[in-house]
Design a protein around this motif. Structure first.
Motif, PDB file in Angstrom:
ATOM      1  N   ILE A   3       1.220  -0.892   0.396  1.00 20.15           N
ATOM      2  CA  ILE A   3      -0.127  -0.552   0.368  1.00 20.15           C
ATOM      3  C   ILE A   3       1.050   1.097   0.171  1.00 20.15           C
ATOM      4  CG2 ILE A   3      -1.842   1.713   1.718  1.00 20.15           C
ATOM      5  CD1 ILE A   3      -3.061  -0.920   2.148  1.00 20.15           C
ATOM      6  N   GLY A   4       0.820   2.092  -0.930  1.00 24.46           N
ATOM      7  CA  GLY A   4       1.061   3.168  -1.246  1.00 24.46           C
ATOM      8  C   GLY A   4       0.639   4.657   0.244  1.00 24.46           C
ATOM      9  N   PHE A   5       1.841   5.463   1.114  1.00 20.44           N
ATOM     10  CA  PHE A   5       1.273   6.025   1.388  1.00 20.44           C
ATOM     11  C   PHE A   5       2.175   7.289   1.988  1.00 20.44           C
ATOM     12  CE2 PHE A   5       0.638   7.885   5.514  1.00 20.44           C
ATOM     13  CZ  PHE A   5      -0.822   7.766   6.174  1.00 20.44           C
ATOM     14  N   LEU A  25      -1.417  -6.327   9.764  1.00 17.04           N
ATOM     15  CA  LEU A  25      -2.291  -7.371   8.644  1.00 17.04           C
ATOM     16  C   LEU A  25      -1.769  -7.578   7.620  1.00 17.04           C
ATOM     17  CD1 LEU A  25      -5.260  -4.793   8.260  1.00 17.04           C
ATOM     18  CD2 LEU A  25      -5.460  -6.221   9.195  1.00 17.04           C
ATOM     19  N   GLU A  26       0.257  -7.602   7.939  1.00 15.76           N
ATOM     20  CA  GLU A  26       1.033  -8.149   7.202  1.00 15.76           C
ATOM     21  C   GLU A  26       1.015  -7.428   5.926  1.00 15.76           C
ATOM     22  OE1 GLU A  26       1.666 -12.688   7.848  1.00 15.76           O
ATOM     23  OE2 GLU A  26       2.360 -12.456   9.317  1.00 15.76           O
ATOM     24  N   ILE A  27       0.241  -6.037   5.994  1.00 22.44           N
ATOM     25  CA  ILE A  27       0.176  -5.638   4.015  1.00 22.44           C
ATOM     26  C   ILE A  27       1.741  -4.197   4.495  1.00 22.44           C
ATOM     27  CG2 ILE A  27      -0.735  -4.007   3.508  1.00 22.44           C
ATOM     28  CD1 ILE A  27      -3.170  -5.055   4.521  1.00 22.44           C
ATOM     29  N   GLU A  28       2.281  -4.362   3.359  1.00 18.60           N
ATOM     30  CA  GLU A  28       3.424  -3.657   3.712  1.00 18.60           C
ATOM     31  C   GLU A  28       2.933  -2.268   3.452  1.00 18.60           C
ATOM     32  OE1 GLU A  28       7.992  -2.718   1.153  1.00 18.60           O
ATOM     33  OE2 GLU A  28       7.012  -5.279   0.876  1.00 18.60           O
ATOM     34  N   VAL A  29       3.406  -1.311   3.692  1.00 19.73           N
ATOM     35  CA  VAL A  29       3.648   0.240   3.911  1.00 19.73           C
ATOM     36  C   VAL A  29       4.556   0.611   2.750  1.00 19.73           C
ATOM     37  CG1 VAL A  29       2.516   1.887   4.265  1.00 19.73           C
ATOM     38  CG2 VAL A  29       2.268   0.122   5.330  1.00 19.73           C
ATOM     39  N   VAL A  30       5.023   1.047   1.811  1.00 22.11           N
ATOM     40  CA  VAL A  30       5.764   1.795   0.668  1.00 22.11           C
ATOM     41  C   VAL A  30       4.975   3.378   0.622  1.00 22.11           C
ATOM     42  CG1 VAL A  30       6.749   2.203  -0.872  1.00 22.11           C
ATOM     43  CG2 VAL A  30       5.612  -0.171  -1.150  1.00 22.11           C
ATOM     44  N   THR A  31       6.306   4.116   1.305  1.00 22.46           N
ATOM     45  CA  THR A  31       5.840   5.293   1.620  1.00 22.46           C
ATOM     46  C   THR A  31       6.338   6.240   0.983  1.00 22.46           C
ATOM     47  OG1 THR A  31       7.921   5.995   3.078  1.00 22.46           O
ATOM     48  CG2 THR A  31       5.527   5.860   3.722  1.00 22.46           C
ATOM     49  N   ILE A  62       1.446  11.766  -4.065  1.00 19.22           N
ATOM     50  CA  ILE A  62       0.238  10.925  -4.540  1.00 19.22           C
ATOM     51  C   ILE A  62       1.116  10.607  -6.053  1.00 19.22           C
ATOM     52  CG2 ILE A  62      -1.014  10.080  -5.639  1.00 19.22           C
ATOM     53  CD1 ILE A  62      -3.189  11.929  -3.732  1.00 19.22           C
ATOM     54  N   GLN A  63       1.625  11.527  -7.181  1.00  9.27           N
ATOM     55  CA  GLN A  63       2.251  11.213  -8.055  1.00  9.27           C
ATOM     56  C   GLN A  63       3.421  10.411  -7.291  1.00  9.27           C
ATOM     57  OE1 GLN A  63       1.547  14.306 -11.032  1.00  9.27           O
ATOM     58  NE2 GLN A  63       0.984  15.658  -9.175  1.00  9.27           N
ATOM     59  N   ALA A  64       3.830   9.711  -6.493  1.00  4.98           N
ATOM     60  CA  ALA A  64       5.555   9.633  -6.718  1.00  4.98           C
ATOM     61  C   ALA A  64       5.193   8.312  -6.230  1.00  4.98           C
ATOM     62  CB  ALA A  64       6.547  10.862  -5.114  1.00  4.98           C
ATOM     63  N   LEU A  65       4.348   7.503  -5.956  1.00  6.31           N
ATOM     64  CA  LEU A  65       4.523   6.466  -5.156  1.00  6.31           C
ATOM     65  C   LEU A  65       4.165   5.620  -6.519  1.00  6.31           C
ATOM     66  CD1 LEU A  65       1.311   7.506  -2.191  1.00  6.31           C
ATOM     67  CD2 LEU A  65       3.741   5.979  -2.104  1.00  6.31           C
ATOM     68  N   ASP A  67       4.707   1.088  -8.044  1.00  5.76           N
ATOM     69  CA  ASP A  67       4.851   0.171  -8.570  1.00  5.76           C
ATOM     70  C   ASP A  67       3.652  -0.232  -6.582  1.00  5.76           C
ATOM     71  OD1 ASP A  67       6.279  -0.240 -10.293  1.00  5.76           O
ATOM     72  OD2 ASP A  67       8.201   0.616  -9.173  1.00  5.76           O
ATOM     73  N   VAL A  68       2.530   0.159  -6.932  1.00  2.00           N
ATOM     74  CA  VAL A  68       1.972  -0.083  -5.333  1.00  2.00           C
ATOM     75  C   VAL A  68       0.728  -0.417  -5.577  1.00  2.00           C
ATOM     76  CG1 VAL A  68       3.132   1.643  -3.498  1.00  2.00           C
ATOM     77  CG2 VAL A  68       1.187   1.860  -5.086  1.00  2.00           C
ATOM     78  N   ASP A  69       0.393  -1.924  -5.240  1.00  4.04           N
ATOM     79  CA  ASP A  69      -1.342  -1.961  -5.603  1.00  4.04           C
ATOM     80  C   ASP A  69      -2.639  -0.769  -5.470  1.00  4.04           C
ATOM     81  OD1 ASP A  69       0.257  -4.830  -6.349  1.00  4.04           O
ATOM     82  OD2 ASP A  69       0.635  -4.901  -4.065  1.00  4.04           O
ATOM     83  N   GLY A  70      -2.071  -0.271  -3.772  1.00  5.23           N
ATOM     84  CA  GLY A  70      -3.413   1.136  -3.441  1.00  5.23           C
ATOM     85  C   GLY A  70      -2.606   2.303  -3.596  1.00  5.23           C
ATOM     86  N   ILE A  71      -3.609   2.716  -3.267  1.00  2.00           N
ATOM     87  CA  ILE A  71      -2.946   4.423  -2.512  1.00  2.00           C
ATOM     88  C   ILE A  71      -4.164   4.618  -1.397  1.00  2.00           C
ATOM     89  CG2 ILE A  71      -2.315   6.906  -2.465  1.00  2.00           C
ATOM     90  CD1 ILE A  71      -1.400   6.561  -5.855  1.00  2.00           C
ATOM     91  N   PHE A  72      -3.499   4.950  -0.258  1.00  2.00           N
ATOM     92  CA  PHE A  72      -4.059   4.767   0.269  1.00  2.00           C
ATOM     93  C   PHE A  72      -4.629   5.863   1.319  1.00  2.00           C
ATOM     94  CE2 PHE A  72      -5.069   4.831   5.464  1.00  2.00           C
ATOM     95  CZ  PHE A  72      -5.849   4.291   5.265  1.00  2.00           C
ATOM     96  N   LEU A  73      -5.438   6.824   1.202  1.00  2.00           N
ATOM     97  CA  LEU A  73      -6.559   8.326   1.023  1.00  2.00           C
ATOM     98  C   LEU A  73      -7.097   8.437   2.315  1.00  2.00           C
ATOM     99  CD1 LEU A  73      -6.030   9.632  -2.064  1.00  2.00           C
ATOM    100  CD2 LEU A  73      -4.174   9.587  -1.080  1.00  2.00           C
ATOM    101  N   PRO A  74      -6.947   8.121   3.554  1.00  2.00           N
ATOM    102  CA  PRO A  74      -7.987   8.287   4.472  1.00  2.00           C
ATOM    103  C   PRO A  74      -8.868   9.902   5.018  1.00  2.00           C
ATOM    104  CG  PRO A  74      -6.207   8.285   5.628  1.00  2.00           C
ATOM    105  CD  PRO A  74      -5.749   8.467   4.254  1.00  2.00           C
ATOM    106  N   ARG A  75     -10.603   9.376   4.653  1.00  3.59           N
ATOM    107  CA  ARG A  75     -10.813  10.715   5.112  1.00  3.59           C
ATOM    108  C   ARG A  75     -11.190  11.187   6.344  1.00  3.59           C
ATOM    109  NH1 ARG A  75     -14.544  12.323   1.925  1.00  3.59           N
ATOM    110  NH2 ARG A  75     -15.039  10.391   1.079  1.00  3.59           N
ATOM    111  N   MET A  76     -10.298  11.363   7.368  1.00  5.98           N
ATOM    112  CA  MET A  76     -10.015  11.343   8.669  1.00  5.98           C
ATOM    113  C   MET A  76     -10.996  13.295   8.787  1.00  5.98           C
ATOM    114  SD  MET A  76      -6.285  11.153   9.860  1.00  5.98           S
ATOM    115  CE  MET A  76      -6.388   9.991  10.818  1.00  5.98           C
ATOM    116  N   VAL A  77     -11.913  12.953   9.280  1.00  6.79           N
ATOM    117  CA  VAL A  77     -13.317  14.062  10.002  1.00  6.79           C
ATOM    118  C   VAL A  77     -12.636  14.465  10.969  1.00  6.79           C
ATOM    119  CG1 VAL A  77     -15.487  14.343  10.340  1.00  6.79           C
ATOM    120  CG2 VAL A  77     -15.002  12.248   7.872  1.00  6.79           C
TER     121      VAL A  77
END
Ligand code: SF4
Length: 370
Positions: A3-5, A25-31, A62-65, A67-77
């Protein structure tokens, strides 16, 4: 799964929570990499002109991420009861979709602590379905994320270096697939077990303000994603540390923040604004602090109000106070000149017990500058 962060905006406050959550969750985070000129330029192309500088930077990251399977963008209300995040946080991810590289899906979840912990957990469990994780796994990951965040905040209060903390957290999230026997150093072995225990075992925490020295004591107030983002703030923190002991908004604990919000006639709505005002008020009224610098950016709605409120208190307490406004065109020479002038003035004022007039009397009591 990777996951791209993006290394921008909420990265500076809440990355430990998400790092712990995904680690469990054993999901790798790539910053994305630390900000550089290209990231800034790409952000400016994709973000709206009217938005604030940190959102433009987020678009670049976001554009710099790659080779990731998804980009994580939470909505932190909301990140705590009774407050909201800035409205621009609420517009994420929609406001940044133009920046997402084609073919990479966006992963998002709503986080609203105003509705209570049970609702937050439920929303995360719905999100977990997208990741193929069970409710029980999400519950454990949620607890792990909270623990990482708690430890990170405790280390912040003790003055730990932000960059070092983040590097270690990132290293821990990438080490998922490394068997412990392959990890070389003692530090990494500790990390492999518990990524944040290393902070308690390594070098002593950096002293924030040493009351025994004659060095100037300056407080740098502002959003974490400005004060800790060294590319955008033109390394203001390093420049200040060369000449003074520096305290930051993040170093003030919640009890102190709450105590210094007490005098307000009306509650502040936004969590960051509360932290900034509470810590700024503490610094302004603290006789140990020689001067306060407010770091803001062009286009920030909440700062336009909080900055004026702090200026008023600074005037009442005759505390040297300076506002530095950043934008994408900020030049280093101008910043250095202003910093030097401010520090010279604070030093002179300290030496002469607060009187700046040659007649031994402060003539400018109602001015905003002193
Ligand atoms: S608080 Fe200010 S700087 Fe932060 S996202 Fe909102 S407008 Fe931008």
């Amino acid at each position: 799964m990777k996951i791209g962060f993006p290394r921008a905006l909420y990265y500076f406050d809440y990355f430990p929570f998400w790092a712990g959550f995904f680690h469990r969750l054993e999901i790798e985070v790539v910053t994305s990499p630390p900000t550089h000129r290209l990231i800034m330029e790409q952000g400016l192309k994709k973000a709206s002109d009217e938005t604030c500088l940190p959102l433009k930077l987020l678009a670049g990251h976001i554009q710099a991420l790659k080779d990731v399977d998804g980009i994580f963008l939470p909505r932190m209300v909301s990140v705590e009861a009774d407050t909201y995040s800035c409205p621009k946080f609420l517009g994420i991810p929609e406001s940044l979709l133009p920046a997402v590289p084609p073919g990479i899906p966006v992963l998002s979840v709503v986080l609203n602590w105003r509705k209570g912990q049970r609702q937050v957990l439920k929303d995360l469990q719905v999100f977990g379905l997208q990741l193929g994780k069970s409710k029980a796994e999400i519950r454990k990951a949620f607890t792990e994320g909270q623990e990482w965040q708690r430890r990170y905040q405790a280390s912040n209060g003790a003055g730990w270096d932000f960059e070092e903390s983040m590097r270690e957290i990132e290293r821990a999230t990438k080490g998922l697939t490394n068997p412990v026997s392959n990890v070389k150093t003692w530090k990494e072995r500790v990390l492999a077990k518990n990524p944040l225990t290393v902070q308690k075992c390594s070098d002593p925490p950096r002293t924030v303000i040493d009351q025994d020295t004659d060095r100037l004591k300056i407080s740098l107030v502002g959003h974490s994603y400005l004060t800790l983002e060294s590319y955008v703030n033109l390394n203001i923190l390093r420049k200040l540390r060369e000449k003074a002991d520096v305290e930051l908004t993040e170093h003030v604990n919640q009890a102190d923040v709450s105590a210094h919000l007490a005098g307000l006639r009306k509650k502040l709505f936004w969590s960051h604004a509360k932290q900034i005002y509470g810590s700024g008020n503490k610094f302004v009224t603290d006789p140990q602090v020689d001067g306060v610098i407010y770091l803001t950016c062009f286009g920030c709605g909440t700062d336009s109000m909080v900055q004026e409120m702090l200026a008023l208190i600074a005037r009442q307490h005759h505390k040297p106070y300076m506002v530095v406004t950043l934008d994408e065109h900020s030049g280093e020479a101008g910043l250095v000149t202003r910093l030097e002038a401010f520090l010279d003035m604070v030093e002179r004022r300290k030496a002469h017990e607060g009187d700046i007039s040659t007649y031994g009397e402060c003539l400018d009591r109602d001015s905003n500058t002193l």
